[in-house]
Write a protein that holds these residues in place. Structure first.
Motif: not given
Length: 717
Positions: A409-431
Motif C-alpha cells: 500500500w505504500r507503493a499504491r500511495a506513491l503511485a497515486e502521488g506521482g512518484d513512479r520510481a518510488g512506487a516501482i521500487a516499493a512494488y518490487r520490495q513487496a514481491l
C-alpha cells in the motif's frame, strides 16, 4: 501433471512391500470400496470371493472390521478369530475388538478370557471388564471398577455410559440413594452428551419425580452447555428463571445467559440488553459483560450505541484488559461511519497509554489511520503522507500480513502521488516479502500495468542438484492396513510410530513416509514453515514443496474438479485453509471433512446432484470433494476468483451486499478486500488466494509466476 520428483527413493527393506503383496489381488477393488465409504458393498463383494481367498488372515480381519461397522456383530466375532500370522499390532487389535464385541453380545466369560491374555489393556478394554463384572453379578467389583474408569474420563471411553452403568450397579446392589445421586450428578455435569435425557429418565424411574435443580445448578449446567458450544441449548436451560435476590447469583445468571445469546449469533439485540443488566451488577465479569454488550449492539446494527457503550467502559475501567480494545473499536466504528472525529479518536488511541500495552491493537490502529488517509487523499502531498503512514505500519511487525500489506500500500500511495520510481521500487520490495503471497500477486500485476517486468517471484535461488535419499520402510501393519483400504487406521498407526521414524531418518524422510501413505495433513504440518519454501520448487527444494502443498486425495479431488469444470488447485487451496487436508476435521459449527462442508449446505447440494445425502458421507474424501466442488462451482459462477473464497467463508449474500455498497461502478479489488468488515473473511481471501497461487505455481515451477490473473476491479453482478 506435476513434474516427476527428481529425488530417487531407494527402498532398502522389502518387508513392508512383501507384507502388502501378501494380500490377494482380489482385495484391491474391495479396498477401493472401503476408501469410498461403501462398507456394505465392500462386505458383500468380500463374501462373494472364493473360500480360499476369504480364509486369508488379512481378508478375515477386513471382513471382521466391515461386519463390525455394518452392525453384523456375530459375523464380526467369527471373522476376528485366529489370524496368528498377522503383524503383532493388527493381531492385538483384532483380539481387543473381538473381546469388546463378545461383551456387547453378553458373552462375558469369553470376553474376559481374551482380555486376560492381553498385555497392557487400554481404557476401552478395562471398561469392558468393568461392565462384564456387572453382567455376571459381581456388583461390588463392578461398582468399584466402573467408578474408577468413569473418573479417569479417558479420551477413547464414553465416561457417560460408564456412569450410567455405575448407577445400574448401585441400584442392583440395593444402593438406591447412591444410584439416584450418580444419575443426578450425571445429568447436571454432562448436559452436552447426546444421551443426557437417559440420565433423567433413569432418575425418574427410581424416584418417581423429575430432577429439581437449584438456580445455581441450572446456571452451572447452562455454562457447561455453552462450553460445549451448544449456546441455544444453554439459553433454553435458563428459561423461566426469576431474577434471584442474591446479587452475585443474579449477575452470574445474567452473564451466562447474555453470553449464550451473544455466542448463538442470532440474538444480538437481546444479548446487548441482558449483558447491560449483568454489567450493572457487581461481580468478576461486570467489565467483560459491558464490553460484550457494546459488541452485541454493534452486531445488532446500533453502531452509535456501541460507540457510546465502548467509551463508557473506558471511563468506568480505564486500566482493565478490555479498555484498550474498547477505545480502539469506538474509534474504528467512527472511521467506518465516516465521522470526521474518527481519525482524531484513533490518533489519540495509537499515541496513548492503552495502545502501548496492546501492540496488536496499536498496529491495527496505525493501519486504519493509513488506509483512511489513502481513501481521503486528493492531492500529491496527501498521498505521500499516506505513503509515510503505510511505511511506518510495515515496520511494526515482521509478519507478512503487516510487512507485505504496508509495503504494497505504500507503493499504491506513491503511485497515486506521482512518484513512479518510488512506487516501482516499493512494488518490487513487496514481491519478495513472501513469495507468491496475496500482496506479491497484487504487486506483480501493478508492475506489469506500469510496463515493468516483475522478474522472479523468489529473491533466493534453488540450491544445488537433487540428492539421493533412502525412503524409510513403512511398518508392516501400516502397509497391510493400506492394502485393505483402512487408510484412517494406517494414518493413526504411522503417527503413533513417528518418534521411531524420526530416530531412523531426517525430516525429509519422515515427511516422505506420510506422503506415501496419503497423510497429507501430517506431511503439511511437518513442512509448512520449512526454509525451502522461500526458494523455487526446483532440484533440492522440491520435496518440501510437495509435502507442504500436497495433492491430497488426488484421484477424488481431480475427479470432482473435472466434473465441475474447476481446477483441482482451487479445491486444494480451500482445503489447506479449511481442514489442513484432514478428512476427519470437525468444527464447532459442525463443518465436516476436507472442505469443511456444513451438513445443511451439503444436503442442498446433494439434492441438486440427485444424490441421497447422509451426514457421515462428509467424512469420506470422495463425497466431501464431490459435494464441495459442486458448491464451489456455484460460487465461482456468481463471484469469480478470488471473491468466491469470501463467499465460501462468509456467504454469497454478504459478498453481494458488500459489492452493492461499492456501487455499480465497483471498486478496486485490493481496496475491496481491505474493507471486508469481517477480519476472518478478509484474512481468508488473502490466505486462500495465496494457497491457490502456490498450487498453480507447482504445475510448472520453471515458468516462475503462476498463471493467475486477479481482476483489477470488482462490482455487483
Amino acid at each position: 501433471m506435476r513434474a516427476c520428483v527428481l529425488t530417487i527413493l531407494v527402498v532398502l527393506s522389502v518387508t513392508s512391500a512383501a507384507r502388502a503383496q501378501e494380500v490377494p489381488d482380489a482385495i484391491r477393488p474391495i479396498a477401493a470400496m472401503v476408501r469410498r465409504g461403501d462398507e456394505a458393498g465392500a462386505l458383500a463383494a468380500l463374501r462373494a470371493l472364493p473360500e480360499e481367498t476369504r480364509a486369508h488372515p488379512a481378508v478375515r480381519y477386513l471382513e471382521g472390521r466391515l461386519a463390525e461397522r455394518t452392525g453384523a456383530l456375530d459375523a464380526a466375532i467369527d471373522a476376528l478369530t485366529g489370524g496368528d500370522t498377522l503383524p503383532p499390532a493388527i493381531l492385538r487389535d483384532a483380539r481387543g475388538r473381538r473381546a469388546r464385541l463378545l461383551a456387547r453380545r453378553g458373552r462375558c466369560d469369553e470376553a474376559e478370557a481374551l482380555l486376560a491374555a492381553l498385555e497392557r489393556p487400554d481404557a476401552i478394554e478395562r471398561a469392558v471388564r468393568a461392565e462384564c463384572a456387572l453382567v455376571r453379578g459381581d456388583l461390588a467389583g463392578a461398582e468399584a471398577q466402573l467408578a474408577r474408569e468413569a473418573s479417569a474420563d479417558e479420551r477413547d471411553v464414553d465416561a457417560f455410559a460408564l456412569r450410567m452403568a455405575l448407577a445400574e450397579a448401585q441400584l442392583r446392589a440395593g444402593h438406591r440413594d447412591r444410584a439416584r445421586d450418580t444419575l443426578r450428578a450425571l445429568w447436571l455435569e454432562r448436559p452436552e452428551h447426546p444421551d443426557a435425557p437417559r440420565a433423567e429418565e433413569a432418575y425418574v424411574a427410581i424416584t418417581g419425580s423429575t430432577i429439581e435443580p437449584s438456580v445455581e445448578e441450572r446456571v452451572d449446567r447452562a455454562e457447561r452447555l455453552s462450553r460445549a458450544l451448544l449456546h441455544d441449548d444453554a439459553v433454553r436451560a435458563l428459561e423461566g428463571i426469576a431474577r434471584p435476590r442474591d446479587r452475585a447469583l443474579a449477575a452470574r445468571l445474567l452473564h451466562v445467559r447474555g453470553m449464550a445469546l451473544f455466542q448463538s449469533r442470532h440474538a444480538y439485540a437481546e444479548a446487548a440488553d441482558v449483558l447491560t443488566q449483568a454489567a450493572a451488577l457487581p461481580g468478576p465479569t461486570a467489565v467483560a459483560d459491558a464490553f460484550h454488550a457494546a459488541r452485541a449492539r454493534s452486531r445488532a446494527g446500533d453502531d452509535a450505541g456501541a460507540i457510546r457503550a465502548y467509551r463508557a467502559l473506558v471511563r468506568r475501567a480505564p486500566q482493565s484488559d478490555q479498555a484498550a480494545e474498547a477505545e480502539y473499536l469506538a474509534a474504528w466504528l467512527e472511521l467506518r461511519l465516516g465521522r470526521r472525529t474518527g481519525a482524531r479518536a484513533m490518533e489519540r488511541f495509537v499515541s496513548g497509554p492503552r495502545a502501548a500495552r496492546a501492540p496488536r491493537l496499536a498496529r491495527e490502529g496505525a493501519w486504519q489511520l493509513a488506509i483512511d488517509a489513502f481513501r481521503r487523499a486528493r492531492d500529491r502531498r496527501a498521498y505521500l503522507r499516506a505513503a509515510a503512514r503505510f511505511e511506518a505500519y510495515a515496520r511494526m511487525d515482521a509478519d507478512v500480513l503487516v510487512r507485505g500489506r504496508g509495503t504494497y500500500w505504500r507503493a499504491r500511495a506513491l503511485a497515486e502521488g506521482g512518484d513512479r520510481a518510488g512506487a516501482i521500487a516499493a512494488y518490487r520490495q513487496a514481491l519478495h516479502v513472501e513469495p507468491l503471497h496475496w500482496y506479491a500477486l497484487l504487486a506483480r500485476q501493478r508492475l506489469i500495468a506500469l510496463g515493468e517486468e516483475p522478474g522472479s517471484p523468489f529473491a533466493r535461488e534453488a540450491r544445488g542438484d537433487a540428492t539421493e535419499t533412502t525412503a524409510l520402510a513403512l511398518p508392516a501393519e501400516v502397509s497391510l492396513l493400506l492394502a485393505l483400504g483402512l487408510d484412517r487406521d494406517a494414518r493413526e498407526r504411522l503417527r503413533s510410530e513417528e518418534r521411531a521414524l524420526r530416530a531412523q531418518g531426517d525430516l525429509r524422510q519422515v515427511a516422505d513416509a506420510f506422503v506415501r501413505i496419503g497423510d497429507a495433513n501430517r506431511a503439511y504440518r511437518l513442512t509448512a514453515q520449512h526454509e525451502s519454501l522461500a526458494r523455487p520448487a526446483l532440484r533440492g527444494e522440491r520435496w518440501a514443496w510437495e509435502a507442504a502443498y500436497p495433492r491430497a486425495f488426488e484421484s477424488a479431488v481431480s475427479e470432482a474438479a473435472r466434473a465441475q469444470r474447476l481446477e483441482p488447485e482451487l479445491l486444494w487451496g480451500i482445503m489447506r485453509q479449511e481442514s489442513a487436508y484432514d478428512p476427519d476435521a470437525l468444527s464447532y459449527a459442525d463443518a465436516i471433512g476436507l472442505l469443511q462442508m456444513l451438513p445443511s449446505t451439503a444436503s442442498r447440494v446433494a439434492r441438486g446432484l440427485g444424490v441421497r445425502f447422509e451426514r457421515e458421507m462428509l467424512f469420506v474424501p470422495e463425497w466431501n470433494a464431490r459435494l464441495g466442488a459442486a458448491y464451489v462451482r456455484g460460487l465461482v459462477d456468481a463471484h469469480g476468483v478470488p471473491l468466491c473464497f469470501a463467499a465460501f467463508n462468509a456467504g454469497g449474500h454478504r459478498v453481494q451486499e458488500w459489492l452493492e455498497r461499492a456501487g455499480a461502478r465497483g471498486v478496486e479489488l485490493d481496496l475491496f478486500v481491505e474493507e471486508i468488515p469481517f477480519d476472518q473473511t478478509r484474512n481468508y481471501v488473502r490466505r486462500v488466494t495465496t494457497h491457490y497461487a502456490h498450487y498453480l505455481y507447482l504445475r510448472d515451477p520453471s515458468r516462475g509466476w503462476p498463471a493467475i490473473e486477479l481482476p483489477e476491479r470488482v462490482a455487483p453482478r
